[in-house]
Design a protein around this motif. Sequence first.
Motif, short mmCIF file in Angstrom:
data_model
loop_
_atom_site.label_atom_id
_atom_site.label_comp_id
_atom_site.label_asym_id
_atom_site.label_seq_id
_atom_site.Cartn_x
_atom_site.Cartn_y
_atom_site.Cartn_z
N LEU A 1 58.29 95.71 33.23
CA LEU A 1 57.07 96.18 33.88
C LEU A 1 57.36 97.34 34.84
O LEU A 1 56.53 98.26 34.99
N GLU A 2 58.50 97.29 35.49
CA GLU A 2 58.90 98.40 36.38
C GLU A 2 59.04 99.69 35.58
O GLU A 2 58.68 100.78 36.06
N ARG B 1 55.55 101.04 35.03
CA ARG B 1 54.72 101.29 36.22
C ARG B 1 54.60 102.79 36.48
O ARG B 1 55.58 103.52 36.49
N GLU C 1 51.26 102.30 31.51
CA GLU C 1 51.20 101.17 32.45
C GLU C 1 50.09 100.22 32.01
O GLU C 1 48.98 100.67 31.68
N PHE D 1 52.75 93.25 41.02
CA PHE D 1 52.06 93.47 39.75
C PHE D 1 50.82 92.57 39.73
O PHE D 1 50.87 91.41 39.32
N TYR E 1 48.14 92.83 37.97
CA TYR E 1 47.34 93.02 36.76
C TYR E 1 46.52 91.75 36.47
O TYR E 1 46.91 90.64 36.82
#
Length: 774
Positions: free
Chosen positions: A233-234, A237, A242, A267, A269
């Motif tokens: 996820l990084e 980002r 993303e 995060f 989301y």
Amino acid sequence: MRKLSQNIKGSIKTYRFGLFIVFFLLALTSILFVPKLFPKETIEVAVIAPVDTSDKTTMLDGRGRVDSIQLYFNEINAAGGINGKQLVLQVYDDRLDPERAAKIAEEIVKSPAVAVLGNSTSGTSLVAGKIYDRHGIPAITGSATADRITDSPWYFRTVFNNSKQGEFIANYIEYVFGFQNIYVIHADGLYATSLTKAIETVFNSSNKPLIGVQKIYRDEEPEQAAQKVIRELENLRGGDREPDAVILLAQGSQAANIITEMRLNGFNYTIFGGDSLTNTVFAKRFENTPQEQKEPGFFTNNLYAVTPMIFDIAEQKVQDFKMEFDRRYGYNLAWSAILYQDSARAVVQAMKNILAEKKDLPATVFTGKNSKQDRNLIREGLVQIDSPDTAVQGLTRDFYFNQQGEASIQTLMGFFNHRKFISAPIQLSLINNINLISNLDEQLQNGEIVKIGDRYLQKTHIVYTGINVNEIDDIDEKNSSYLIDFYLWFKYKISNIQPENIEFVNYDVDRLDSGERLTLGEPIEWEVNNNIKHIIYQMKADFYNQFDFHNYPFDRQILSIRFQHYNLTRKRIIYVIDLLGTNKITEEDWLQSFQENEVFGTITSWHIKKINYYQSTDTDDATLGYEDLANTNSKSEYSQFNLEIEIARDMVSFSIKNLLPLWFFVLVSYSLMFLPFEDISAEAIGGVLLAVVFYHLSLLDSLPDGVGYVVALDYAFYLLYFLIGLQLLLVILGHSKAFHATGIQNAQLIKFGQIAFPTIWFAGCLVWYGIYAY
């Protein structure tokens, strides 16, 4: 001679004592051993549930299934069982282990069980299903969702499969949220991989491929797997890829670890998950963390999950069952417990179908004496449940099986808010007959109906609703009406449905008859936050609910407020209780709130016993002239929001005001029995009787004119009438020469009256109170 007589008497006593001992031993033997020698025939059903595990979440889920089914079996057994035979639930625990599931399946095959309720997971179901299929024993799962489970003709299901579940998640994300960049994280296992495949298929077909799919392998440590997710996820980002949302397909602690790391690393989301994340105690995994202590819902807010049932949207039947379950067992009920009870209902319905169809079956059918026959008959009965006409009356809804053994099941989307799992603001429901939609083009254009392939889905708006009662006044027993001052509010996703356009279905009957409609007027307050509109009204109006006086004065009455949308059906709008806004979860919370707010401040003759908020369905089968609806058995269903306040008459105040004079008449009447007989006259007794009659009529005058039935209070007066009649009879007998010829004196008549009068009165009062007071 005297000695011989004594010997005979002694022998008789010894003989009687011996007979007593013999009969006592025979009775004891019959109680202890006869049931074992001639056991009562039973019907055994097996259930497989994780009731012995270190994971509390899993254990409570399994325990709930067993207790839910047992409550239903108790109900069936109390009503006489199946063909006079009692249902017995045999519990097995495969501990969610496929290898152990296979061993247990072999045990069940050798048992007299006629059917299996289980297994819990897809992995254990597929392994055990091969054994069920080979030996011919029907099984119904209420939780395993892998598609291949029902490939066996012996396996049925009361929950959706993974294809439907995955398809629903993908369509919901696209047509409700409109997200573009979707990232999938899934565990290594049949459940998660089959869900992922279904989701990928939907997005690929709409030319919106997933931006990434990350797999968590079984041999990875939980912390290691979570950190791997964070690294991926990084990398995404801040870039073009993303994620707008993350789909997390994992279970239990594995899912909790990933969510924890995501939130702690910023995060936030929107997360979507499968049915494994909808467990009622899933959010409790986080409750002891510092973040949750400071901000409830820190980890689970904005977490959506698919489910076959949500309690806030459920019918009153489910709410009543949940309340009874909570009282009896003291822990939260999960949706799987409801679906497993529905599975049990299907087995019972199958047996009833077969018994009704085949009258020549042996008396031992379904008892395990011929297991092969019993199991074949159960499967035959299940296959016959194949249409709305033969549907099982489930706890949540009526359902039937298709040719694949899949139940007609609803698919809902819920989300966590402050650790409570509630219905999402928008639901998607399949339209079975698109020809019944008169304004199809208009609804397609405004997005209320979406077309996916050759199917149409209707958007159903969930309106979180609350009623806070300020005061209840002027309870009019004659008209069954009451005046209520209350706040009413709605929270809903902004749209054109206008949830405030409601009709109070029990608004004061006189005004309804005149055509007057109770309108909300202007709101006292409203706000919009994150596209959710919150609007508040204050109302004060008369409402009507037909009172029942059969148990008067021990009667309990229902004061209700009921409303539904003026023209939109349940397919378009559903009113559910706003659990977050009310902050009242249990009935005790509501009772305490009503007492603190002195809702009955001006009323002293009644007190509140129960409070219940629920939504129900009001059905109208009228076609209103629409030709398309003729001969279709189509019914219009409306979501109805209900507040019910059960009140009981204050017996202390009622007794002082009304029953005290009755006791006075009893004492006056009884005191006549202590006068010299010659001073007791029929005129005196008649005078008391006349006074009692007038008082009786004056009490009944407070009841509505239309009450033509006998109420409980009438029986108390009937008892007094009987006693006064008895006195009159004694006086007549005392003045009868023919009666005195029998040798009975007046003093004896008086003595009989002095004893009989209070004995009959108090015995009658005890019976009267025992029957009507509750």
